[in-house]
Design an enzyme around this catalytic site. Structure first.
Site, PDB file in Angstrom:
ATOM      1  N   LYS A   1      -4.730  -2.990  43.560  1.00 42.35           N
ATOM      2  CA  LYS A   1      -5.843  -2.242  42.948  1.00 42.35           C
ATOM      3  C   LYS A   1      -7.149  -3.022  43.021  1.00 42.35           C
ATOM      4  O   LYS A   1      -8.190  -2.459  43.330  1.00 42.35           O
ATOM      5  CB  LYS A   1      -5.552  -1.920  41.475  1.00 42.35           C
ATOM      6  CG  LYS A   1      -4.564  -0.838  41.234  1.00 42.35           C
ATOM      7  CD  LYS A   1      -4.514  -0.400  39.780  1.00 42.35           C
ATOM      8  CE  LYS A   1      -4.483  -1.499  38.768  1.00 42.35           C
ATOM      9  NZ  LYS A   1      -3.265  -2.272  38.658  1.00 42.35           N
TER      10      LYS A   1
ATOM     11  N   ARG B   1      -4.235   4.945  29.994  1.00 45.92           N
ATOM     12  CA  ARG B   1      -2.837   4.532  30.152  1.00 45.92           C
ATOM     13  C   ARG B   1      -1.878   5.476  29.439  1.00 45.92           C
ATOM     14  O   ARG B   1      -0.678   5.412  29.667  1.00 45.92           O
ATOM     15  CB  ARG B   1      -2.630   3.115  29.603  1.00 45.92           C
ATOM     16  CG  ARG B   1      -3.283   2.047  30.433  1.00 45.92           C
ATOM     17  CD  ARG B   1      -2.939   0.674  29.872  1.00 45.92           C
ATOM     18  NE  ARG B   1      -3.752  -0.362  30.462  1.00 45.92           N
ATOM     19  CZ  ARG B   1      -3.386  -1.123  31.470  1.00 45.92           C
ATOM     20  NH1 ARG B   1      -2.206  -0.954  32.011  1.00 45.92           N
ATOM     21  NH2 ARG B   1      -4.186  -2.042  31.935  1.00 45.92           N
TER      22      ARG B   1
ATOM     23  N   ARG C   1       1.903 -14.857  43.965  1.00 43.64           N
ATOM     24  CA  ARG C   1       0.662 -15.165  43.246  1.00 43.64           C
ATOM     25  C   ARG C   1       0.795 -16.451  42.452  1.00 43.64           C
ATOM     26  O   ARG C   1      -0.186 -17.140  42.204  1.00 43.64           O
ATOM     27  CB  ARG C   1       0.331 -14.025  42.265  1.00 43.64           C
ATOM     28  CG  ARG C   1      -0.740 -13.152  42.708  1.00 43.64           C
ATOM     29  CD  ARG C   1      -1.226 -12.108  41.770  1.00 43.64           C
ATOM     30  NE  ARG C   1      -0.590 -11.868  40.505  1.00 43.64           N
ATOM     31  CZ  ARG C   1      -0.829 -10.801  39.755  1.00 43.64           C
ATOM     32  NH1 ARG C   1      -1.674  -9.891  40.167  1.00 43.64           N
ATOM     33  NH2 ARG C   1      -0.237 -10.636  38.606  1.00 43.64           N
TER      34      ARG C   1
ATOM     35  N   ARG D   1       1.565 -16.992  39.197  1.00 40.41           N
ATOM     36  CA  ARG D   1       1.139 -17.083  37.799  1.00 40.41           C
ATOM     37  C   ARG D   1       2.334 -17.440  36.925  1.00 40.41           C
ATOM     38  O   ARG D   1       3.462 -17.040  37.202  1.00 40.41           O
ATOM     39  CB  ARG D   1       0.542 -15.757  37.329  1.00 40.41           C
ATOM     40  CG  ARG D   1      -0.779 -15.448  37.982  1.00 40.41           C
ATOM     41  CD  ARG D   1      -1.376 -14.206  37.363  1.00 40.41           C
ATOM     42  NE  ARG D   1      -2.574 -13.808  38.074  1.00 40.41           N
ATOM     43  CZ  ARG D   1      -3.157 -12.638  37.927  1.00 40.41           C
ATOM     44  NH1 ARG D   1      -2.670 -11.746  37.098  1.00 40.41           N
ATOM     45  NH2 ARG D   1      -4.246 -12.350  38.606  1.00 40.41           N
TER      46      ARG D   1
ATOM     47  N   ARG E   1       7.395  -5.255  33.257  1.00 44.41           N
ATOM     48  CA  ARG E   1       6.036  -4.714  33.360  1.00 44.41           C
ATOM     49  C   ARG E   1       6.010  -3.461  34.230  1.00 44.41           C
ATOM     50  O   ARG E   1       5.289  -2.503  33.939  1.00 44.41           O
ATOM     51  CB  ARG E   1       5.077  -5.776  33.916  1.00 44.41           C
ATOM     52  CG  ARG E   1       4.717  -6.809  32.859  1.00 44.41           C
ATOM     53  CD  ARG E   1       4.049  -8.054  33.383  1.00 44.41           C
ATOM     54  NE  ARG E   1       2.969  -7.842  34.306  1.00 44.41           N
ATOM     55  CZ  ARG E   1       2.599  -8.740  35.224  1.00 44.41           C
ATOM     56  NH1 ARG E   1       3.230  -9.887  35.335  1.00 44.41           N
ATOM     57  NH2 ARG E   1       1.588  -8.494  36.024  1.00 44.41           N
TER      58      ARG E   1
END
Length: 185
Positions: free
Chosen positions: A14, A89, A128, A130, A141
């Site tokens: 996104k 959301r 990534r 993280r 998630r």
């Protein structure tokens, strides 16, 4: 005026795609998290109220986010349109957004639903690096996202063009698919 809602799970691209859309179509990218932080940093009344919730570890109420959003989309940089990222959301948020837009005589042009397989998303997010990105939390998630986004997409099915884009290939290839759809609006 091009007003877009951008829906996509974490890791689908996104951020990359919204930057390209923002540049090509001269519309403002509005991420609700950034909007909250900006209001807090600028010491606005809405920001002070939001901070009081956040300082207590509570979620900022929808009504406050909606008020910030209403102020935000009235700004000059939204005169060509806007792209909402991370909002709405929930169905309740979508309904409130519809009320705001109607009061301003705006409408949503399109909802971009960008998606990828769970395997691709997990792979991207793990790369990534993280701290909170491990396979279990990512799957959770994704489940939360799926449960939230489906009703929102259903809500907009008769209110705006739904553009489904599979996030496979290079960012440029994915963007070409999005641009092709947006150019016919």
């Amino acid at each position: 005026m091009l007003n877009i809602i951008f829906i996509g799970a974490p890791g689908v691209g996104k951020g990359t795609q919204s930057a390209l859309i923002e540049k090509d179509y001269s519309i403002s990218h509005i991420a609700t998290g950034d909007m909250l932080r900006e209001n807090i940093a600028n010491g606005t009344e809405l920001g002070k109220t939001a901070k009081s919730y956040m300082d207590k570890g509570e979620l900022v109420p929808d009504s406050l986010v909606i008020d910030m959003l209403k102020d935000r989309i009235k700004k000059d940089d939204c005169k060509n349109g806007f792209m909402l990222d991370g909002f709405p959301r929930t169905i309740e948020q979508a309904k409130e957004l519809s009320n705001i837009l109607e009061s301003l005589n705006y409408k949503i042009s399109a909802v971009i639903d960008i998606f990828a397989s769970e395997e691709i998303i997990i792979d991207r997010l793990l790369k990534r690096g993280r701290a909170d990105d491990n396979e279990e939390t990512i799957k959770n998630r994704l489940k939360v996202f799926e449960n939230q986004s489906k009703p929102v997409l259903d809500y907009y099915s008769d209110k705006a063009k739904i553009i489904k884009i599979e996030s496979i290939g290079t960012p440029e290839e994915v963007y070409a698919k999005i641009k092709k759809e947006l150019d016919v609006l």
